[in-house]
Write a protein that holds these residues in place. Sequence first.
Motif, mmCIF file in Angstrom:
data_model
loop_
_atom_site.group_PDB
_atom_site.id
_atom_site.type_symbol
_atom_site.label_atom_id
_atom_site.label_comp_id
_atom_site.label_asym_id
_atom_site.label_seq_id
_atom_site.Cartn_x
_atom_site.Cartn_y
_atom_site.Cartn_z
ATOM 1 N N LEU A 78 -4.894 2.876 -9.672
ATOM 2 C CA LEU A 78 -4.534 3.616 -10.559
ATOM 3 C C LEU A 78 -6.368 4.208 -11.310
ATOM 4 O O LEU A 78 -6.847 3.039 -12.586
ATOM 5 C CB LEU A 78 -3.088 3.393 -11.574
ATOM 6 C CG LEU A 78 -2.819 4.144 -11.778
ATOM 7 C CD1 LEU A 78 -2.027 5.301 -11.330
ATOM 8 C CD2 LEU A 78 -1.448 3.894 -13.883
ATOM 9 N N VAL A 79 -5.965 5.241 -11.388
ATOM 10 C CA VAL A 79 -6.863 6.331 -12.479
ATOM 11 C C VAL A 79 -6.382 7.304 -12.526
ATOM 12 O O VAL A 79 -5.387 8.181 -11.998
ATOM 13 C CB VAL A 79 -8.326 6.682 -11.693
ATOM 14 C CG1 VAL A 79 -9.263 7.931 -12.471
ATOM 15 C CG2 VAL A 79 -9.478 5.551 -10.741
ATOM 16 N N LEU A 80 -6.137 7.546 -14.205
ATOM 17 C CA LEU A 80 -5.337 8.482 -14.832
ATOM 18 C C LEU A 80 -6.679 9.431 -16.164
ATOM 19 O O LEU A 80 -7.583 8.803 -15.987
ATOM 20 C CB LEU A 80 -4.290 7.762 -16.088
ATOM 21 C CG LEU A 80 -3.374 6.704 -15.298
ATOM 22 C CD1 LEU A 80 -3.293 6.031 -16.709
ATOM 23 C CD2 LEU A 80 -2.646 7.458 -14.804
ATOM 24 N N VAL A 81 -5.919 10.630 -15.835
ATOM 25 C CA VAL A 81 -6.720 11.396 -16.289
ATOM 26 C C VAL A 81 -5.787 12.019 -17.821
ATOM 27 O O VAL A 81 -4.756 12.905 -17.225
ATOM 28 C CB VAL A 81 -7.622 12.703 -15.407
ATOM 29 C CG1 VAL A 81 -8.097 13.548 -16.856
ATOM 30 C CG2 VAL A 81 -7.889 12.355 -14.492
ATOM 31 N N THR A 82 -6.195 11.664 -18.551
ATOM 32 C CA THR A 82 -4.704 12.215 -20.198
ATOM 33 C C THR A 82 -5.992 13.068 -20.913
ATOM 34 O O THR A 82 -6.625 13.452 -20.846
ATOM 35 C CB THR A 82 -4.511 11.108 -20.895
ATOM 36 O OG1 THR A 82 -5.677 10.413 -22.332
ATOM 37 C CG2 THR A 82 -4.531 10.045 -19.800
ATOM 38 N N GLY A 83 -4.937 14.017 -21.597
ATOM 39 C CA GLY A 83 -5.044 15.148 -22.902
ATOM 40 C C GLY A 83 -4.161 15.934 -22.618
ATOM 41 O O GLY A 83 -3.164 16.471 -21.909
ATOM 42 N N ILE A 84 -4.315 16.905 -23.514
ATOM 43 C CA ILE A 84 -2.960 17.914 -23.904
ATOM 44 C C ILE A 84 -3.153 19.192 -23.186
ATOM 45 O O ILE A 84 -3.971 18.800 -22.177
ATOM 46 C CB ILE A 84 -3.424 18.109 -25.326
ATOM 47 C CG1 ILE A 84 -4.973 19.451 -25.238
ATOM 48 C CG2 ILE A 84 -2.905 17.190 -27.100
ATOM 49 C CD1 ILE A 84 -4.596 20.026 -27.018
ATOM 50 N N THR A 85 -2.077 19.602 -22.854
ATOM 51 C CA THR A 85 -1.948 20.938 -21.592
ATOM 52 C C THR A 85 -3.446 21.721 -22.580
ATOM 53 O O THR A 85 -3.573 21.747 -23.269
ATOM 54 C CB THR A 85 -1.414 21.555 -22.309
ATOM 55 O OG1 THR A 85 0.207 20.407 -22.584
ATOM 56 C CG2 THR A 85 -0.969 22.912 -21.034
ATOM 57 N N GLY A 86 -3.997 22.486 -21.236
ATOM 58 C CA GLY A 86 -5.338 22.690 -20.903
ATOM 59 C C GLY A 86 -6.240 22.258 -21.388
ATOM 60 O O GLY A 86 -7.769 22.601 -21.980
ATOM 61 N N SER A 87 -6.018 20.832 -21.330
ATOM 62 C CA SER A 87 -7.918 19.848 -21.618
ATOM 63 C C SER A 87 -8.568 19.901 -20.380
ATOM 64 O O SER A 87 -9.693 19.200 -20.577
ATOM 65 C CB SER A 87 -7.402 18.247 -22.328
ATOM 66 O OG SER A 87 -6.228 18.147 -21.316
ATOM 67 N N GLY A 88 -8.870 20.401 -19.542
ATOM 68 C CA GLY A 88 -8.838 20.559 -17.577
ATOM 69 C C GLY A 88 -8.399 19.246 -17.222
ATOM 70 O O GLY A 88 -9.778 18.795 -16.439
#
Length: 370
Positions: A128-138
């Motif tokens: 599992l690879v996760l990319v996280t961040g707020i909305t609009g963070s790319g």
Amino acid sequence: MNEIFDRVLMAARKLGASDVHLKVGRPPIFRIRGQLRTLKDVPAMNSDVIETFAVNIMNQRQHAIFMENCEVDLAYGTEDGFRYRVNVFRQRGTTGMVMRIIPSTIPSFDRLNLPARVRELADEKRGLVLVTGITGSGKSTTLASLLEVVNVNHPAHVVTIEDPIEYMFEDKRAIVNQREVGFDTMGFRGALRSALRQDPDVILVGEMRDHETIKTVMLAAETGHLVFSTLHTVDATETIARIVQMFPHEEQIAVRLQLAAILRGIVSQRLLPRADGRGMIPAVEVLINTPRVQEMISDMHRTHEIVDAIKEGANPYGMVSFDQSLTNLVRRRLVAYEVALAASSNPADFELAFRGVTGGSGDDDVEFEL
């Protein structure tokens, strides 16, 4: 009617906007380099204009969802080949819209200013690879670039489940099947269960929204697939806590053990305006799931230690903390010190390293001929 909005969207692209806001009583508003800017000398939009445009770009099913829920997500494509992720909603009895501009081509990984270690996650065989961040963070752009690495380099079957489809892939070494919620499938959970019967090597789940989706994502990663997905969390520690908290208390110990076994990495992003005014650049935290990190995920009393593991994990694992990423961006003169300080996880410690470095500011309005 659509021609008016296509001209607005063309103006937004030329000005380098990421989003377009349409609100009754206001002219179009663009988000440029993270700041909202109003178009000068453009008249305010009335409710009939916005509502007519919104209805025109919805299909019958989307319109029914909007009428029932007062909001709907969809994708919109113009005749010149550009695509937009759209949210239509009601506010104070009128229709409003926010449109996210999707680049026409998938950016190469090398253009994104991401750590090289992130690219290596696309070469994993399973997990599992996760990319996280707020909305609009790319997040979507990073995921698309990683999938394109797979597409170019690996003879794999890639299945994506998206709401809506954003970047469009062309088959290269891989076969890429893209399924859009509402068009090609009725929901993430059903599509993900179905994907497991479609001989996939790589699965992209646009967002892990609920307990059942997370459970199925973890099962897919556990049974030999490479799974990419996103969460709206700000860093690795919060990401792990969010996943665990989605399960009943009596299941959380088992979930921690499962997550420790399948996780390959977490990439968390914050987009910041570049010091030269040329768009945005990501500050990135990278967690790689080493044996030490596995122990911290498994033990709820040690999860808080992950922050230190990231700081100390640059060699040989390629980990980086947000403040280390920000320090690098300031030293390379890519981000102004004040911007980095405001985005730092520990401003007091960050300030000690950069006394006396300053940056600039811009205007609130922009001019463009529609």
